[in-house]
Scaffold this active site. Structure first.
Site, short mmCIF file in Angstrom:
data_model
loop_
_atom_site.label_atom_id
_atom_site.label_comp_id
_atom_site.label_asym_id
_atom_site.label_seq_id
_atom_site.Cartn_x
_atom_site.Cartn_y
_atom_site.Cartn_z
N HIS A 85 -3.49 -5.07 0.06
CA HIS A 85 -3.02 -5.57 1.15
C HIS A 85 -3.11 -7.06 1.21
O HIS A 85 -4.10 -7.65 1.59
CB HIS A 85 -3.95 -5.12 2.59
CG HIS A 85 -3.60 -3.63 2.94
ND1 HIS A 85 -2.83 -3.14 3.87
CD2 HIS A 85 -4.29 -2.57 2.36
CE1 HIS A 85 -2.62 -1.92 3.91
NE2 HIS A 85 -3.74 -1.50 3.06
N GLU B 230 -1.87 -9.32 3.06
CA GLU B 230 -1.98 -10.00 4.40
C GLU B 230 -3.39 -10.35 4.85
O GLU B 230 -3.39 -11.46 5.35
CB GLU B 230 -1.38 -9.15 5.28
CG GLU B 230 -2.19 -7.68 5.74
CD GLU B 230 -1.84 -6.58 4.98
OE1 GLU B 230 -1.99 -5.45 5.34
OE2 GLU B 230 -1.00 -6.83 3.75
N CYS C 95 0.71 -1.12 0.09
CA CYS C 95 0.17 -0.03 -0.11
C CYS C 95 0.86 1.30 -0.01
O CYS C 95 1.56 1.55 -0.95
CB CYS C 95 -1.12 -0.12 1.02
SG CYS C 95 -2.37 1.08 1.08
#
Length: 538
Positions: free
Chosen positions: A513, A515, A378
């Protein structure tokens, strides 16, 4: 008919209700049941989207664009599934729905009260989250006795009354403190907590006892007797080296018997793969260190999904991933080498605001010029573009309009409009409310052939990852960047999703993102590849 497990907490907060709920869900999922989870948050905020990371920790983003409690991240990571906005709601959302319906005449002029109207709204949301599943595990935030939790407790009591007895189970997570001066474990706090539950009208069927010391058999029997619970339904939950050990600990504690007895079904999980991954976390073959450059380091919970994603990648590579926390403002003061010089790789995470940005830029330059594996997420991707423009293209005033809205070279800018999750056109300006201008949720991207991104993700043309940001890389500079050696390796409907550097060992920045889609059993591809690159020995 769906079976419900309600998980409540007593005595004090942060006992691990979320991990308890996720562990029980994992055991049921690995037994072949269709399982989902629901987190109820008793606070009045509509969602945590505008709450400070220092106040709330991480904001977890679901595929359909909901900003939710970080416990939903744990749920997804444990049960290897994708949850939605339905799987988390707050008091604020409940009251907002009830008041909106009242304003629209939905209650036909009746006096609106907590019982039945608020309770009915809560129940309807719980039932909606349960549709299509054999089990729904519901975690109620806060502790028993909190004034804001009472409507939810009443809803749990009512559901228990409406359904067959073998279709609902109440599990209470509580503390058994050890008093060092007396050399004793004390059960009284748990007894009082259960009494409070029963006063509300809820009788727990199982106790999960958080404790620093092993619970002797006679103490478990005392708890069972005083709290009116079966002897085999008092489950010890000591501290674990890894949260992913907890389902295995519960099985060793004999949790399968009270679960099977209560629901009158056979529960037999296959935990072999899970067990192997946990062993890789606890006793790994290799070890490496990643310099994690951020600015919310006071509260590691604000990066919860990312730190867990690194653990998942390490588990699959049989490698311990040590995180070297690097305060970006400290890098500004003393330089990158002193802070990150001994690390195997550099990770610059997301974030908002100008504070600490120059330190992140120095870290990125250090990784780029020293051929150290780099992953930017990001803001970490956006800053990689700015650093490259400044130091390779020679555009010294390259910047993001997030930091300088009048910059003459906005490498990162705010697009005027974009298509949101539902296909609606959204307009963004500097004065738009923060939450209303975010690109939120799951969007498709296409990885370019021959890139690190393509190698990590595989042979499909399109992949999906989740977003939470306002600003975008400016395509106006795409040709200049590529001519200077930076590859645009991923795009989404004309928006730049990923960048790489051709003549670098492994340098990748992604706008999304990754994750948020990493689970213990299925790690995220780009994070897995990043850790693999960091583990390569010269």
């Amino acid at each position: 008919m769906t079976k419900f497990i309600f998980v409540t907490g007593g005595v004090l907060s942060s006992l691990g209700k979320g991990i308890t709920a996720a562990s029980i869900a994992t055991i049921l999922k690995q037994s072949g049941f269709k399982v989902s989870m629901l987190k109820i948050d008793p606070y009045l905020n509509v969602d945590p989207g505008t709450m400070s990371p220092l106040e709330h920790g991480e904001v977890f983003v679901t595929a359909d664009g909901a900003e939710t409690d970080l416990d939903l991240g744990n749920y997804e990571r444990f049960i290897d599934t994708t949850l939605t906005a339905q799987n988390n709601f707050t008091t604020g959302q409940v009251y907002q729905s009830v008041i909106t319906r009242e304003r629209e005449g939905g209650y036909l002029g009746k006096t609106i009260q907590v019982i039945p109207h608020v309770v009915d709204e809560i129940k309807s949301r719980i039932y909606a989250a349960a549709e299509g599943h054999e089990f729904l595990i519901v975690e109620l935030g806060g502790t028993v006795g909190d004034i804001e939790g009472l409507p939810f407790m009443e809803s749990i009591r009512a559901i228990r009354h409406e359904l067959p007895k073998t279709n609902t189970m109440n599990i209470h997570v509580t503390l058994i403190p050890y008093i060092a001066a007396a050399g004793e474990l004390k059960t009284k706090p748990t007894q009082h907590s259960v009494q409070e539950l029963r006063r509300i009208g809820i009788t727990p069927h199982m106790l999960v006892c958080r404790t620093e010391k092993a619970l002797p058999k006679n103490l478990k029997e005392k708890l069972a007797m005083s709290c009116d619970i079966d002897n085999n339904a008092v489950i010890e939950a000591g501290d674990a080296q890894s949260i992913y050990q907890v389902p295995l600990h519960f099985i060793k504690e004999g949790i399968l018997t009270p679960l099977s007895d209560h629901f009158n079904i056979k529960i037999k999980p296959n935990m072999s793969k899970w067990d192997t991954l946990v062993k890789n976390i606890l006793v790994p073959q290799d070890e490496l260190t990643i310099a994690f450059v951020g600015k919310y380091l006071e509260l590691k919970e604000s990066y919860k999904s990312l730190t867990e994603a690194l653990i998942h990648a390490g588990a699959h590579l049989n490698t311990k991933v040590n995180i070297h926390w690097c305060d970006s403002e400290r890098i500004e003061d003393v330089g990158a080498y002193d802070i990150i010089g001994n690390s195997d790789a550099v990770l610059v995470a997301g974030g908002f605001g100008h504070r600490g940005v120059e330190g992140k830029l120095k870290a990125i330059e250090y990784a780029r010029t020293n051929n150290i594996p780099y992953l930017g997420i990001c803001l970490g991707m956006q800053l990689a573009v700015i650093e490259y423009a400044r130091n390779v293209l020679g555009i010294e005033d390259a910047n993001s309009i997030e930091f300088d809205e009048n910059t003459p070279n906005p490498l990162i800018y705010l697009i005027d409009e974009f298509m949101d999750q539902s296909g609606q056109k959204q307009l963004r300006t500097h004065k738009s409310p923060m939450g209303g201008t975010m690109r939120l949720g799951e969007y498709p991207f296409t990885p370019a052939k021959g890139t690190h991104l393509k190698k990590a993700y595989g042979n499909d043309d399109v992949y999906f990852e989740r977003h939470r940001h306002r600003y975008e890389a400016n395509p106006k500079y795409k040709d200049a960047l590529e001519a200077a050696g930076m590859t645009i390796s991923g795009e989404s409907n004309g928006l730049i999703e990923a960048v790489e550097i051709k003549d670098h060992t492994w340098f990748v920045g992604v706008q999304f993102h990754p994750e948020f889609t990493s689970h213990l059993e299925t790690p995220n591809p780009i994070i897995l590849e990043f850790v693999r690159q960091a583990n390569k020995k010269d």
